[in-house]
Design a protein around this motif. Sequence first.
Motif, mmCIF file in Angstrom:
data_model
loop_
_atom_site.group_PDB
_atom_site.id
_atom_site.type_symbol
_atom_site.label_atom_id
_atom_site.label_comp_id
_atom_site.label_asym_id
_atom_site.label_seq_id
_atom_site.Cartn_x
_atom_site.Cartn_y
_atom_site.Cartn_z
ATOM 1 N N UNK A 17 0.821 -1.209 0.000
ATOM 2 C CA UNK A 17 0.000 0.000 0.000
ATOM 3 C C UNK A 17 0.846 1.245 0.000
ATOM 4 N N UNK A 18 2.016 1.181 0.636
ATOM 5 C CA UNK A 18 2.910 2.339 0.629
ATOM 6 C C UNK A 18 3.347 2.666 -0.787
ATOM 7 N N UNK A 19 3.656 1.630 -1.550
ATOM 8 C CA UNK A 19 4.068 1.862 -2.932
ATOM 9 C C UNK A 19 2.970 2.512 -3.743
ATOM 10 N N UNK A 137 4.049 13.733 0.078
ATOM 11 C CA UNK A 137 4.508 13.322 -1.246
ATOM 12 C C UNK A 137 6.019 13.469 -1.387
ATOM 13 N N UNK A 138 6.544 14.563 -0.860
ATOM 14 C CA UNK A 138 7.987 14.799 -0.943
ATOM 15 C C UNK A 138 8.756 13.720 -0.199
ATOM 16 N N UNK A 139 8.378 13.461 1.066
ATOM 17 C CA UNK A 139 9.107 12.458 1.857
ATOM 18 C C UNK A 139 8.994 11.080 1.229
ATOM 19 N N UNK A 140 7.797 10.729 0.731
ATOM 20 C CA UNK A 140 7.630 9.414 0.119
ATOM 21 C C UNK A 140 8.505 9.278 -1.123
ATOM 22 N N UNK A 141 8.604 10.332 -1.880
ATOM 23 C CA UNK A 141 9.426 10.291 -3.090
ATOM 24 C C UNK A 141 10.899 10.148 -2.734
#
Length: 412
Positions: A17-19, A137-141
């Motif tokens: 789900x994180x992906x 979004x920034x941290x996940x990227x």
Amino acid sequence: MSANTQTIARAMNDVASQGSMAGAAMGAHAGISVRVTNRIEDVEAIWRSLSTAGLESPGQSYDFIRLWAADRQIPVSDQHFVVGEVDGFPVALLPLQFKRVHGVRLYTWFPGPHAGCYAPLTDTPRLEALGASGRSALWRSMIGALKGADLVYLRSIPDRIGEAEGLFDELGEALSVETLYRARFSSWEQCDREQRSRSRRKHDRQQGDRLSALGEVGFEVVSDPTEAHAVLDTMFAQRSARFRAQGIRDIFVCENMTSFYHAALEPESGIDVRLHVLRLEGQIVAARYNIVIGDRMFCLISSMSDCSRIQSGSPGKQCLLRVMQSVFDQGMSVFDMGAGFTDEKRHWCNERVPLRQHYIPLTPLGHLVVLGHSNFQRLRAWAKANASVKSALRSVQQFRESVIGRGRSDQL
């Protein structure tokens, strides 16, 4: 299905789900781009630009981390510098080391426990302007650009940077277990007025009189490199003696950390080290190793003589008193004493900053490690706050070390 199997299954679903959420976030914020390099020189200009607003710790300093990586001989392949940009502007930088600890692969800060706190380098106004969804979004990227690990472990991040709060709320799972202690004053006069009562001043004066009765007392800031190295050798010898008396493992000696602190004294290191030294009849009885960044001073190491005759004059407290009397009238606005509660921090610090451990699991194993380590951190915090439990654990540690020795101990 067993409990362990259920836990692993849930972890695998979480990873998947994180992906998908990372992909959705990228779609919602198409202006985000990420690049990763193994060479610290590639990000020097960005790093120094993001540092101009001030740093929370030497652990955010380009020169500190560059020297650390070189002195510790960290392979270039294990150094990862992640830059997150929004619409072409660098907004955040993560300097991380890849490590294997007890079979677990992780990314974490370079110096581990050797600085009071850490945080991503950021353009704070731009990061604030992104809002919660944009920061997520920034941290996940940025985290998504890191490969081959089970988790990212970011210890000791302040819950606020200056007046900005919540900048890192979306950066994984956060656990508050520590507090950072700082003295923030405009002058020694303000510090003295607000932190010292009449009885406290009397107590300090009495301790000073007892020390002076033993001989001539002198206080100085050592700047000569040759003399500074000799002072540092004495500091480490005093700390080793104190560790032995307390049954504590001397990480500086066991892991050969002393070379880094010596290297930082050299002019070409780019690090502004200030050594405050208290002498009795010319002999060092207490010292403090500080790093100055802008108008902030950070204490990394302190020591004092273990001689019982000298300790009656509280040389450590007398040294700190003289430090406090001097630093705020010499342009410093903050004196950072690091994390962990002590009497001296209670006496002098008027600012307490909660620190959080941030976990980002990347694999099912990473989820299980986060579960175990976060529970351990909660238990550790509870034990440290309980004097009887703390004493019992110290006795167990001393027995263990007497039986199996003091080998190297890697920790997350």
